[in-house]
Design a protein around this motif. Structure first.
Motif, PDB file in Angstrom:
ATOM      1  N   ARG A   1       0.830  -1.192   0.000  1.00 39.02           N
ATOM      2  CA  ARG A   1       0.000   0.000   0.000  1.00 39.02           C
ATOM      3  C   ARG A   1       0.870   1.250   0.000  1.00 39.02           C
ATOM      4  O   ARG A   1       2.094   1.172   0.091  1.00 39.02           O
ATOM      5  CB  ARG A   1      -0.937  -0.026   1.201  1.00 39.02           C
ATOM      6  CG  ARG A   1      -2.174  -0.877   0.938  1.00 39.02           C
ATOM      7  CD  ARG A   1      -2.960  -1.129   2.205  1.00 39.02           C
ATOM      8  NE  ARG A   1      -2.358  -2.218   2.970  1.00 39.02           N
ATOM      9  CZ  ARG A   1      -2.027  -2.137   4.237  1.00 39.02           C
ATOM     10  NH1 ARG A   1      -2.207  -1.027   4.881  1.00 39.02           N
ATOM     11  NH2 ARG A   1      -1.524  -3.161   4.858  1.00 39.02           N
ATOM     12  N   ALA A   2       0.198   2.392  -0.031  1.00 36.86           N
ATOM     13  CA  ALA A   2       0.922   3.659  -0.086  1.00 36.86           C
ATOM     14  C   ALA A   2       1.951   3.733   1.026  1.00 36.86           C
ATOM     15  O   ALA A   2       1.710   3.272   2.146  1.00 36.86           O
ATOM     16  CB  ALA A   2      -0.069   4.808   0.044  1.00 36.86           C
ATOM     17  N   ALA A   3       3.072   4.300   0.704  1.00 41.70           N
ATOM     18  CA  ALA A   3       4.133   4.415   1.699  1.00 41.70           C
ATOM     19  C   ALA A   3       3.647   5.246   2.880  1.00 41.70           C
ATOM     20  O   ALA A   3       2.916   6.216   2.720  1.00 41.70           O
ATOM     21  CB  ALA A   3       5.347   5.062   1.075  1.00 41.70           C
ATOM     22  N   LEU A   4       4.068   4.833   4.064  1.00 44.45           N
ATOM     23  CA  LEU A   4       3.693   5.585   5.248  1.00 44.45           C
ATOM     24  C   LEU A   4       4.712   6.685   5.473  1.00 44.45           C
ATOM     25  O   LEU A   4       5.907   6.499   5.230  1.00 44.45           O
ATOM     26  CB  LEU A   4       3.644   4.641   6.457  1.00 44.45           C
ATOM     27  CG  LEU A   4       2.645   3.497   6.319  1.00 44.45           C
ATOM     28  CD1 LEU A   4       2.689   2.600   7.541  1.00 44.45           C
ATOM     29  CD2 LEU A   4       1.246   4.035   6.097  1.00 44.45           C
ATOM     30  N   PRO A   5       4.262   7.808   5.961  1.00 44.04           N
ATOM     31  CA  PRO A   5       5.182   8.932   6.112  1.00 44.04           C
ATOM     32  C   PRO A   5       6.150   8.765   7.278  1.00 44.04           C
ATOM     33  O   PRO A   5       7.174   9.422   7.316  1.00 44.04           O
ATOM     34  CB  PRO A   5       4.254  10.119   6.343  1.00 44.04           C
ATOM     35  CG  PRO A   5       3.000   9.528   6.876  1.00 44.04           C
ATOM     36  CD  PRO A   5       2.874   8.174   6.276  1.00 44.04           C
ATOM     37  N   VAL A   6       5.800   7.935   8.241  1.00 47.05           N
ATOM     38  CA  VAL A   6       6.691   7.741   9.391  1.00 47.05           C
ATOM     39  C   VAL A   6       6.775   6.262   9.723  1.00 47.05           C
ATOM     40  O   VAL A   6       5.868   5.487   9.397  1.00 47.05           O
ATOM     41  CB  VAL A   6       6.204   8.497  10.655  1.00 47.05           C
ATOM     42  CG1 VAL A   6       6.265  10.005  10.442  1.00 47.05           C
ATOM     43  CG2 VAL A   6       4.794   8.060  11.031  1.00 47.05           C
ATOM     44  N   ALA A   7       7.875   5.910  10.370  1.00 47.08           N
ATOM     45  CA  ALA A   7       8.027   4.548  10.871  1.00 47.08           C
ATOM     46  C   ALA A   7       7.955   4.589  12.396  1.00 47.08           C
ATOM     47  O   ALA A   7       8.595   5.437  13.028  1.00 47.08           O
ATOM     48  CB  ALA A   7       9.352   3.960  10.420  1.00 47.08           C
ATOM     49  N   VAL A   8       7.167   3.682  12.975  1.00 51.66           N
ATOM     50  CA  VAL A   8       6.973   3.651  14.426  1.00 51.66           C
ATOM     51  C   VAL A   8       8.048   2.799  15.078  1.00 51.66           C
ATOM     52  O   VAL A   8       8.334   1.693  14.615  1.00 51.66           O
ATOM     53  CB  VAL A   8       5.587   3.040  14.753  1.00 51.66           C
ATOM     54  CG1 VAL A   8       5.464   2.779  16.248  1.00 51.66           C
ATOM     55  CG2 VAL A   8       4.480   3.949  14.260  1.00 51.66           C
ATOM     56  N   ALA A   9       8.651   3.314  16.114  1.00 55.09           N
ATOM     57  CA  ALA A   9       9.539   2.483  16.935  1.00 55.09           C
ATOM     58  C   ALA A   9       9.169   2.699  18.398  1.00 55.09           C
ATOM     59  O   ALA A   9       8.887   3.833  18.805  1.00 55.09           O
ATOM     60  CB  ALA A   9      10.998   2.871  16.702  1.00 55.09           C
ATOM     61  N   PRO A  10       9.134   1.643  19.184  1.00 56.04           N
ATOM     62  CA  PRO A  10       8.819   1.820  20.606  1.00 56.04           C
ATOM     63  C   PRO A  10       9.939   2.591  21.297  1.00 56.04           C
ATOM     64  O   PRO A  10      11.080   2.584  20.851  1.00 56.04           O
ATOM     65  CB  PRO A  10       8.722   0.395  21.137  1.00 56.04           C
ATOM     66  CG  PRO A  10       9.456  -0.445  20.160  1.00 56.04           C
ATOM     67  CD  PRO A  10       9.398   0.254  18.840  1.00 56.04           C
ATOM     68  N   ARG A  11       9.568   3.251  22.355  1.00 52.99           N
ATOM     69  CA  ARG A  11      10.520   4.081  23.080  1.00 52.99           C
ATOM     70  C   ARG A  11      10.369   3.758  24.553  1.00 52.99           C
ATOM     71  O   ARG A  11       9.265   3.490  25.035  1.00 52.99           O
ATOM     72  CB  ARG A  11      10.138   5.544  22.823  1.00 52.99           C
ATOM     73  CG  ARG A  11      11.025   6.585  23.452  1.00 52.99           C
ATOM     74  CD  ARG A  11      10.777   7.928  22.768  1.00 52.99           C
ATOM     75  NE  ARG A  11       9.447   8.461  23.027  1.00 52.99           N
ATOM     76  CZ  ARG A  11       9.167   9.310  24.033  1.00 52.99           C
ATOM     77  NH1 ARG A  11      10.106   9.689  24.872  1.00 52.99           N
ATOM     78  NH2 ARG A  11       7.945   9.767  24.198  1.00 52.99           N
ATOM     79  N   ASP A  12      11.493   3.774  25.235  1.00 57.01           N
ATOM     80  CA  ASP A  12      11.433   3.466  26.660  1.00 57.01           C
ATOM     81  C   ASP A  12      10.780   4.638  27.398  1.00 57.01           C
ATOM     82  O   ASP A  12      11.267   5.758  27.336  1.00 57.01           O
ATOM     83  CB  ASP A  12      12.845   3.215  27.204  1.00 57.01           C
ATOM     84  CG  ASP A  12      12.801   2.583  28.574  1.00 57.01           C
ATOM     85  OD1 ASP A  12      11.818   1.861  28.850  1.00 57.01           O
ATOM     86  OD2 ASP A  12      13.713   2.815  29.379  1.00 57.01           O
ATOM     87  N   PHE A  13       9.659   4.351  28.016  1.00 50.98           N
ATOM     88  CA  PHE A  13       8.931   5.368  28.765  1.00 50.98           C
ATOM     89  C   PHE A  13       8.343   4.635  29.974  1.00 50.98           C
ATOM     90  O   PHE A  13       8.038   3.450  29.877  1.00 50.98           O
ATOM     91  CB  PHE A  13       7.823   5.957  27.870  1.00 50.98           C
ATOM     92  CG  PHE A  13       7.182   7.184  28.443  1.00 50.98           C
ATOM     93  CD1 PHE A  13       7.850   8.399  28.431  1.00 50.98           C
ATOM     94  CD2 PHE A  13       5.903   7.133  29.002  1.00 50.98           C
ATOM     95  CE1 PHE A  13       7.265   9.538  28.970  1.00 50.98           C
ATOM     96  CE2 PHE A  13       5.319   8.266  29.545  1.00 50.98           C
ATOM     97  CZ  PHE A  13       6.009   9.471  29.528  1.00 50.98           C
ATOM     98  N   PRO A  14       8.193   5.320  31.102  1.00 51.51           N
ATOM     99  CA  PRO A  14       7.794   4.562  32.300  1.00 51.51           C
ATOM    100  C   PRO A  14       6.508   3.764  32.145  1.00 51.51           C
ATOM    101  O   PRO A  14       6.363   2.702  32.750  1.00 51.51           O
ATOM    102  CB  PRO A  14       7.635   5.652  33.363  1.00 51.51           C
ATOM    103  CG  PRO A  14       8.568   6.734  32.927  1.00 51.51           C
ATOM    104  CD  PRO A  14       8.538   6.713  31.425  1.00 51.51           C
ATOM    105  N   THR A  15       5.565   4.253  31.349  1.00 49.48           N
ATOM    106  CA  THR A  15       4.298   3.525  31.273  1.00 49.48           C
ATOM    107  C   THR A  15       4.429   2.231  30.481  1.00 49.48           C
ATOM    108  O   THR A  15       3.776   1.249  30.782  1.00 49.48           O
ATOM    109  CB  THR A  15       3.193   4.385  30.622  1.00 49.48           C
ATOM    110  OG1 THR A  15       3.595   4.731  29.300  1.00 49.48           O
ATOM    111  CG2 THR A  15       2.919   5.624  31.427  1.00 49.48           C
TER     112      THR A  15
END
Lengths: 556, 768
Positions: free
Chosen positions: B35-49
């Protein structure tokens, strides 16, 4: 204000400040938001209202005495006269006369005088047995279990005496015997019938209960009755038995004798006022006396058409119904319509035939129509008997006891498992549970009560009611071999064993490799161990010569 | 892609607001499935929650940015009845003209506003201000009424303030016991499960739920093998469970008397009220064995600090709150927590698990019908004066309290009710109860304007649809379930002509230009809006006046501990609008409040108020023609009405359609085999769903998730009866009948439906 300020408040006098009288005052105050009622409660006891049902828990040491205090009626709305006993009712003048000389005029009078413990007429109790136990002195060491004083005295007595006899194997006797045994006393339960609680339990169930009691240290003597309480120097020292005895004149030594021989409705006031009294104060389906519609009776002192089992649930349900009725009378323009049409429509109250939501009530989720009919009210939900005896679970409801389920259209199934201390019986009619008995299985008992009180559809085969229908959760197969191919390993990212197997087949060698491709383990992380195990196993299988394991897990 | 290289922001979905990084993806990264390219790539980030965890929704969240049917231009319904693209000027002129015309005829109350718990703090604030100063209508409420209102009402009553969790979520890690009531966190916020590990290891996790949910299964065993407890009450009786637990705590002398004496009021009334709920009686109502109730009470007491335990928490969720006795149930949970001395002690407490992304912030800044920013009451003259001062308007020009959500929706296009509705960040047609009736009301409106990112079911009914930015395309703040104020940062441009709601409100304000409102009343820079929000909140229960975007950024850059409200400006007089100070210039030394109530509660006497409550049962209880309980809930793969998640193929593939869970014994009884279509009927309507047999539900109960519209929409069945205190509807329980569904039934619309014509839409939407 829902009522005209010119209107004179309806005067309601409640005689009796026990569990039902207090509840009625509370139900009235909740409903009477417009101040149309003027409520006075007369109570002979000096105490604040307390939960009489929990007295056996006090005896058993399961509850603090302080924790059984019940809510007080709202001072601003209700006049409570404590330590004031009603002595007469002048029904012509519509006034209640009290022992302190006060007069309490009423528009409606509610008798909630309760009941007193029955005392057997045997030597040793002669003086006490001439009437209900209230106010009559018994020998030291002999107690009914009816009032807070009784409970306190019994608890005090347990300190000084190692042996107790409980007379009467009904619900209260069973609870008292169990409670005293749990305090470490040597307890004998003396019961004239063939098994305890025979009003509620079939003989087989009673036998299971007997064994359960004996396992907790209670000696159960069925078929025996006390013929005399032995008294020395004003103190009880033992009970002589009659009936099924081990030797003629057998005596059980005991410094504490608890009488649980049933109750006698307190009807003296009604009788003196010329109201119809049989066992209790006779009332119709609307809880009114047939000869005086301004007088009602609720709780243990009343004798409604459907009979009374002496359960608080019944009394509280009566209090709720009567409160609705009295509030509607006060709100209705006079002359009022017949009672059935006077009940106010409340959002949560379901009236027969209106199909709206039902007020499922604080008590037993009474889903049946609660409106009075010619044959009384449907008692479903108020007739569940649940014994309070710690881990010893005994419940009975609806159609139960000897010969239950033999009526046309009824189907009874039972599970008798005496060796494991279990007996379950369920009676089904028209696709719903109409009665049940359950001894020794608390989980099934809870489910049966829910099904009974709510009339939810019974299984096609009622035998399923005898076991818990919610299986103990099967622990998910954790060994990689046993896990089904489509089992979800990582919930957070919806990754199955199959997905992981594909990954490994494509060359993934570690959990991190799998995470990279499938995102398994990257949510809450609790599947990490499972993924590691799976990868190891798949990887080993792949390397080994024997490839059969991989085929099992291979893509479909 | 490493976390450090992307824009630091948070997930687009729930209130856990998991930390994630969004890196611009080059043209070389195509979207899934070509499908259409996504504008961003998601990466998890260390956050307290979330500690670096993300669930499947979070991982795939960027897909929604390029949803195939993403709205990119305004749409206006033409004379042909179809929605057609228009220019912004055309659309906004039309909205302004219609609003003005309706208000000229009906007065200010002719127009209503419906907001959402997913809006940023800035948007929620601006929306409330717009309703009160531009429209001057009392009629504004939001979908948080469906999820947060009961806990909020109970919290405000007991503690004097409502912050879902008055402690950091990481405090849960050390607890010995955690009782979750009506919350299925394993599906709704999966990374949260990490914080239950400590209690699970101690055998101290208790889950109260009529269904053996994924969360309830966490009690099967902990990481170290010790089992917790799943308490499975009859639907609608959680309150009884809590009353019985408090009964046992008091009866067995397990309460923290010293704490009760020093820090609470009202315990005597509460103790008397629970005297009527001994465990054996409770069992006959809630279906939980008395011995199990005692076990839970003792487990909690053993974990309580006053008895030498390592700490205990009670946490409530929608399962117990979405009830006509939701406020009472939360109150009972709070009473129990207070009796055990848990609240306002580090390492113990009571919390409500907020659901929507900004479900916490969304309820503080003035979207509620009875509220002004800073969690102030709109009928409080001092609050009105303060906020009017910040807004530069006459306090008397502010409207009074309006109607809560369900009543507001019911009133639409009725005599005297609003004839126009502006909807922001909510898909009411799917998410509100008694959906068929909601559709009737929406269709009867003269003007329905919907701002959304995709053509939701509600948007498709609108006269004007305005395309807005979302999540990764905008800047702002959110307040997560802990009351921690966090930054949402822009990582990419919105497609087409989508615009921020801040701009839309400014444009509408400019067109409507009410007399007496300053010309610059609606700034479009989120940082500027936040500064004004902070000023408006100063001195209120939810005080943000010591915060700013810059301070939040600096705290995060410095790896600070996070900033939780209340965080007043210091010195406070710098935020006094009465003295003409329009911008706070505080020294920002207040550290915020990670843990509330350590010294005192926010009540006038500083004590927590215990309030006696009693059980009345569900409004729509089982009866002969509806003999079963229907409970509703969520699945991991979908969020709310599904407007976002139904547009993510990976999620849709796993759970493509609505379904109904029923016990095999019930399935056999009603003749609905596993996998067959079942017809469910309540007093309100009918739905059709595929049956899934499972012993995870009680045989007297069926379960349906609520993420779908059409034939499988469970909200065609739910009741719109509401809690008398919070006005929150009773989504979670009603009476239902279940029968086999045969397609032939369609030809007979009367059958099984209590409302003529309600089956009309079934034709196209019957599950295959």
């Amino acid at each position: 204000m829902t009522t005209s300020p010119l209107r004179v408040p309806h005067r309601i006098v409640i005689v009796g400040f026990g569990m039902v009288g207090v509840r009625l005052a509370d139900e009235l105050a909740r409903r009477d938001t417009g101040g149309a009622l003027d409520v006075t409660v007369l109570g002979a006891e000096p105490y604040e209202p307390y939960n009489r049902v929990l007295l056996s828990d006090v005896v058993a040491g399961r509850t603090d005495v302080a924790a059984i205090a019940m809510p007080l009626p709202d001072d601003a709305r209700t006049t409570v006269r404590r330590e004031v006993a009603a002595v007469a009712v002048d029904r012509v003048a519509r006034v209640v006369l009290a022992d302190d000389g006060t007069r309490h005029p009423y528009d409606h009078l509610v008798l909630a005088t309760g009941s007193a413990a029955r005392v057997p007429a045997i030597p040793g109790l002669d003086d006490a047995a001439t009437g209900p136990a209230s106010g009559v002195r018994m020998p030291a060491g002999v107690h009914a279990l009816r009032t807070l004083d009784d409970a306190r005295e019994i608890v005090a007595a347990t300190v000084n005496t190692p042996r107790a006899v409980v007379v009467g194997g009904g619900v209260l006797g069973v609870e008292a015997a169990h409670g005293l045994a749990s305090r470490g006393l040597d307890v004998t339960l003396v019961h004239p019938g063939p098994a305890p609680m025979e009003r509620q339990l079939a003989p087989e169930a009673g036998a299971v209960l007997t064994h359960g009691l004996e396992a907790t240290g209670v000696t159960v003597r069925t078929g025996a009755r006390p013929s005399e309480v032995l008294v020395v120097g004003g103190r009880a020292v033992g009970v002589r038995l009659d009936g099924d005895v081990r030797e003629p004149g057998e005596v059980l030594g005991a410094g504490l004798v608890v009488l649980a021989c049933g109750t006698v409705p307190e009807t003296a006031l009604a009788r003196a006022a010329g109201l119809p009294v049989e066992r209790g104060v006779v009332v119709g389906p609307d809880l009114a006396c047939p000869t005086d519609p301004r007088v009602y009776a609720v709780g243990d002192c009343a004798q409604p058409p459907e009979g009374s089992r002496g359960l608080v649930a019944e009394g509280w349900d009566q209090a709720r119904r009567l409160a609705e009725h009295l509030v509607s009378l006060a709100a209705a323009p006079l002359p009022a319509a017949p009672p059935e049409q006077r009940v106010p429509r409340r959002e949560h109250l379901r009236l027969p035939g209106d199909g709206g939501p039902s007020m499922a009530v604080r008590l037993g989720t009474l889903l049946s129509s609660r409106a009075p009919s010619a044959r009384g009210v449907d008692a479903r939900g108020t007739d569940v008997v649940k014994v309070k005896a710690g881990d010893l679970s005994v419940v009975s409801m609806g159609v139960a006891g000897a010969g239950a389920g033999t009526a046309p259209g009824q189907r009874a199934v039972r599970l008798a498992d005496p060796a494991a201390g279990r007996f379950v019986e369920a009676v089904v009619a028209d696709g719903v549970l109409v009665g049940a008995t359950c001894v020794g299985d608390a989980r099934v008992a809870a489910d049966l009560v829910a099904a009974y009180t709510r009339r939810t559809p019974a299984p096609v085969d009622p035998a399923f009611l005898l076991l818990t229908p919610v299986m103990p959760s099967a622990a998910p197969a954790t060994s990689p071999e046993q896990m089904p191919d489509d089992a979800t390993v990582c919930r957070c990212n919806g990754v199955t064993k199959h997905d992981i197997a594909e990954c490994v087949a494509d060359g993934a060698a570690t959990a991190d490799d799998v995470a990279e491709k499938t995102r398994a383990t990257t949510g809450c992380g609790s599947c990490r161990e499972a993924v590691c195990g799976l990868v190891d196993w798949l990887d080993r299988s792949r390397r080994s010569d024997d490839t059969s394991a991989v085929e099992v897990a291979a893509p479909r | 892609m490493t976390a450090a290289s992307g824009v630091r922001t948070h997930c687009s979905y729930c209130a856990l607001q998991c930390g994630m990084s969004l890196a611009p993806s080059g043209p070389g990264i195509p979207g899934p499935g070509g499908r259409a390219a996504l504008p961003v790539a998601v990466a998890p980030r260390d956050f307290p929650t979330n500690r670096g965890g993300l669930c499947q929704k979070g991982w795939t969240s960027a897909t929604v940015l390029r949803a195939g049917d993403r709205l990119t231009t305004p749409l206006v319904r033409g004379d042909d009845g179809e929605l057609a693209p228009s220019s912004w000027d055309e659309a906004l002129d039309l909205v302004a003209a219609r609003v003005a015309a309706i208000q000229a005829e009906d007065g200010a109350g002719g127009v209503a506003v419906f907001g959402g718990g997913g809006l940023t703090n800035e948007k929620a604030y601006a929306l409330g201000k717009f309703a009160r100063t531009v429209l001057r209508t009392p009629f504004i409420d939001y979908n948080g009424r469906f999820c947060m209102a009961s806990a909020a009402a109970a919290g405000n009553r007991a503690f004097g303030v409502d912050r879902g969790m008055p402690f950091p979520v990481t405090d849960l890690d050390g607890a010995q016991a955690i009782v979750l009531l009506g919350s299925n966190v394993a599906e709704t916020m999966p990374p949260f499960v990490q914080h239950l590990a400590g209690a699970r290891a101690a055998g101290g996790l208790v889950v109260v739920d009529p269904r053996r949910s994924a969360t309830a299964r966490l009690t099967d065993d902990g990481p170290d093998g010790e089992a917790g407890l799943h308490v499975q009450p009859v639907p609608g009786t959680d309150l009884v469970v809590l009353l019985a637990l408090l009964h046992v705590v008091l009866a067995e002398g397990l309460a923290d008397r010293e704490y009760l004496d020093a820090r609470t009021s009202g315990v005597d009334d509460v103790a008397r009220s629970v005297a009527a709920w001994w465990p054996e009686r409770a069992e006959t109502v809630c279906g939980v064995p008395a011995a199990e109730l005692r076990r839970v009470a003792r487990l909690l007491a053993d974990a309580s600090p006053s008895r030498g335990g390592r700490g205990a928490y009670l946490l409530t969720g929608r399962g117990v709150e979405q009830s006509t006795q939701g406020t009472a149930t939360v109150t009972a949970a709070i009473n129990l927590a207070l009796a055990l001395g848990l609240v306002g002690r580090e390492g113990s407490g009571y919390g409500c698990l907020t659901g929507q992304g900004n479900g916490q912030g969304g309820r503080e800044h003035g979207q509620k019908s009875d509220q002004l920013p800073g969690y102030r009451k709109i009928d409080d003259p001092a609050a009105r004066a303060h906020v009017a001062g910040v807004w530069g308007v006459d306090p008397d020009s502010l409207p009074g309290p309006g109607l809560p959500a369900v009543a507001l929706l019911r009133s639409l296009a009725t005599p005297g009710g609003p004839r126009a509705l502006l909807v922001h960040g909510s898909n009411v047609l799917v998410s509100a109860p008694d959906a068929d009736r909601v559709r009737e009301r929406l269709e009867a409106l003269d003007l329905l304007v919907v701002c959304d990112v995709v053509p939701s079911e509600t948007a498709l009914l609108a006269d004007v649809v305005l395309p807005v930015t979302q999540w990764a395309e905008e800047s702002g703040t959110m307040t997560n379930l802990e009351g921690r104020v966090i930054r949402r940062r822009k990582a990419t441009e919105a497609p087409g002509e989508a615009r921020s709601e801040l701009w839309i409100l400014a444009e509408l304000a400019r067109r409507l230009a009410p007399a007496g409102l300053p010309a610059d009343a609606f700034p479009t820079d989120p940082a500027v809006v936040f500064d004004e929000l902070a000023l408006a909140s100063a001195g209120g229960p939810a005080d943000y006046s010591g915060l700013s975007h810059a301070r939040l950024d600096a705290d995060e850059d410095a790896a600070g501990p996070g900033l939780y409200w209340p965080c007043p400006a210091t010195p406070p007089e710098l935020s006094d609008p009465a003295r003409g100070i329009r911008r706070a210039e505080p020294d920002n030394s207040h550290p915020g409040t990670p843990r509330m109530f350590l010294d005192a509660f926010a009540t006038p006497d500083g004590r927590a108020r215990m309030v006696a409550v009693d059980h009345a049962g569900p409004s729509d209880d089982v009866r002969a023609d509806a003999p079963l309980y229907l409970v509703t809930g969520r699945v991991l793969q979908h969020y709310q009405s599904g407007a976002q998640t139904h547009r993510v193929p990976e999620l849709e593939a796993l759970v493509p359609e609505s379904y109904v869970e029923l016990h095999p014994l019930l399935g056999t009884r009603v003749g609905v085999p596993d996998g067959a279509a079942a017809r469910l009927t309540t007093a309100r309507g009918t739905a059709v769903a595929t049956a899934r047999w499972t012993d995870a539900v009680r045989p007297d109960t069926v379960f349906m998730p609520f993420h779908w519209s059409g034939a499988g929409s469970v909200n065609r069945l739910t009741t719109d009866a509401v809690d008398p205190v919070s006005s929150m509807p009773e989504f979670k329980v009603c009476a239902v009948s279940v029968e086999p569904f045969a397609p032939a039934d369609l030809s007979d619309p009367a059958r099984g439906s209590h409302r003529a014509g309600s089956d009309a839409s079934l034709d196209q939407e019957v599950p295959a």
